[in-house]
Motif scaffolding. Structure first.
Motif, PDB file in Angstrom:
ATOM      1  N   HIS A 138       0.763  -0.598  -0.037  1.00 62.15           N
ATOM      2  CA  HIS A 138      -0.058  -0.142   0.374  1.00 62.15           C
ATOM      3  C   HIS A 138       1.095   1.340  -0.864  1.00 62.15           C
ATOM      4  O   HIS A 138       0.259   2.404  -0.521  1.00 62.15           O
ATOM      5  CB  HIS A 138      -0.544   0.248   0.890  1.00 62.15           C
ATOM      6  CG  HIS A 138      -1.363   1.520   1.539  1.00 62.15           C
ATOM      7  ND1 HIS A 138      -2.073   1.915   0.387  1.00 62.15           N
ATOM      8  CD2 HIS A 138      -1.020   2.226   2.449  1.00 62.15           C
ATOM      9  CE1 HIS A 138      -2.735   3.027   1.277  1.00 62.15           C
ATOM     10  NE2 HIS A 138      -1.711   3.248   2.079  1.00 62.15           N
TER      11      HIS A 138
ATOM     12  N   HIS B  14       3.141   7.876   5.898  1.00 67.69           N
ATOM     13  CA  HIS B  14       1.700   7.931   6.570  1.00 67.69           C
ATOM     14  C   HIS B  14       0.949   6.929   7.437  1.00 67.69           C
ATOM     15  O   HIS B  14       0.754   7.993   8.530  1.00 67.69           O
ATOM     16  CB  HIS B  14       0.923   8.795   5.374  1.00 67.69           C
ATOM     17  CG  HIS B  14       0.791   7.846   4.854  1.00 67.69           C
ATOM     18  ND1 HIS B  14       1.254   6.576   3.458  1.00 67.69           N
ATOM     19  CD2 HIS B  14      -0.541   7.175   4.099  1.00 67.69           C
ATOM     20  CE1 HIS B  14       0.363   5.921   2.946  1.00 67.69           C
ATOM     21  NE2 HIS B  14      -1.181   6.045   3.890  1.00 67.69           N
ATOM     22  N   ASP B  15       1.245   6.267   6.791  1.00 68.09           N
ATOM     23  CA  ASP B  15       0.555   4.619   7.757  1.00 68.09           C
ATOM     24  C   ASP B  15       1.173   4.411   8.396  1.00 68.09           C
ATOM     25  O   ASP B  15       0.816   3.114   9.829  1.00 68.09           O
ATOM     26  CB  ASP B  15      -0.037   3.939   7.358  1.00 68.09           C
ATOM     27  CG  ASP B  15      -1.861   4.105   6.711  1.00 68.09           C
ATOM     28  OD1 ASP B  15      -1.700   4.719   6.958  1.00 68.09           O
ATOM     29  OD2 ASP B  15      -1.808   4.284   5.140  1.00 68.09           O
TER      30      ASP B  15
ATOM     31  N   ASP C 150      -3.457   9.077  -1.215  1.00 65.59           N
ATOM     32  CA  ASP C 150      -4.044   7.262  -0.554  1.00 65.59           C
ATOM     33  C   ASP C 150      -5.153   7.504  -1.101  1.00 65.59           C
ATOM     34  O   ASP C 150      -5.692   5.913  -0.314  1.00 65.59           O
ATOM     35  CB  ASP C 150      -3.581   7.993   0.791  1.00 65.59           C
ATOM     36  CG  ASP C 150      -3.602   7.219   2.361  1.00 65.59           C
ATOM     37  OD1 ASP C 150      -3.155   5.625   1.994  1.00 65.59           O
ATOM     38  OD2 ASP C 150      -4.387   7.833   2.944  1.00 65.59           O
TER      39      ASP C 150
HETATM   40 NI    NI Z   1      -2.808   4.901   3.927  1.00 66.18          NI
END
Ligand code: NI
Length: 225
Positions: A28, A57-58, A121
């Motif tokens: 991802h 970001h995650d 995203d």
């Molecule tokens: Ni994400």
């Protein structure tokens, strides 16, 4: 340290840190990173900020680690790499503002870099990949694929959205079908249009098979060739 080396190091760090299932794994991140670079080519923005925010970001995502609401792990890594404070603050701000928090909860991004990473995203939550990710995530939470007795909910607060445990098909109405109109950039909007149409086709086919309506369509064709 030059930016290329820094980005490569960030990628290695994130690849070894991502422990989520198929909906929030390294692949991802890799897709969002790639899409962010593609959007940046057309839309501009500071490449270092965009690539770092896409990669980091995650790491602290509330869906994966509900105890974290802020970008603390991402920040700690950037501090350990001795990045400029303005870079660290900007990337952290993007990460914290980024995520979808419910249909009625606006999440405006303050910079072009943030708009680009948010679009990338969100694009990964759409289309064929988005469908696969939605069911992978629902499966990891033991959710039903669909339950006709449970109507979708338009969540008006982030707290309410986080509590959600409805069947995965509702997620299309509660989030995925809303994403096209939330795109920040024209480049992302064009990609979102095609992914949106694909999801609509998919859901209508899903519902038709749920009621075995596709069987009567085949019978009709056999009777009236
Ligand atoms: Ni994400």
């Amino acid at each position: 340290m030059n930016n290329e080396k820094l980005i490569a190091d960030a990628a290695v760090f994130v690849r070894t840190s991502m422990t989520g299932e198929g909906s929030h794994d390294w692949f991802h991140i890799e897709r969002v990173w790639k899409m962010s670079r593609h959007l940046a080519q057309a839309e501009g923005g500071d490449p270092l900020i965009i690539e770092l925010a896409a990669l980091l970001h995650d790491l602290d995502d509330w869906k994966i680690r509900p105890e974290h609401d802020s970008a603390s792990k991402a920040r700690a890594w950037m501090v350990s790499e001795c990045l400029e404070k303005s870079t660290i603050d900007h990337v952290q701000e993007i990460i914290e503002d980024l995520s979808f928090k419910g249909a009625g909860v606006p999440t405006p991004m303050k910079s072009l870099e943030g708009k680009i990473v948010q679009d990338a995203d969100r694009l990964d939550a759409m289309g064929a990949i988005g469908i696969a990710r939605a069911f992978a995530y629902g499966g990891s939470r033991h959710r039903a694929l669909h339950d006709p007795a449970q109507a979708p909910t338009a969540h008006s607060s982030f707290a309410q959205y986080k509590q959600n445990a409805g069947p995965t098909l509702n997620h299309f109405y509660e989030k995925l079908f809303l994403l096209r109109d939330l795109m920040n950039t024209a480049t992302a909007r064009a990609i979102a249009d095609s992914r949106h149409t694909f999801m609509q086709t998919y859901v209508s086919r899903f519902l038709s098979e749920w009621d075995a309506a596709d069987i009567s369509e085949i019978h009709d064709q056999e009777e009236n060739p």
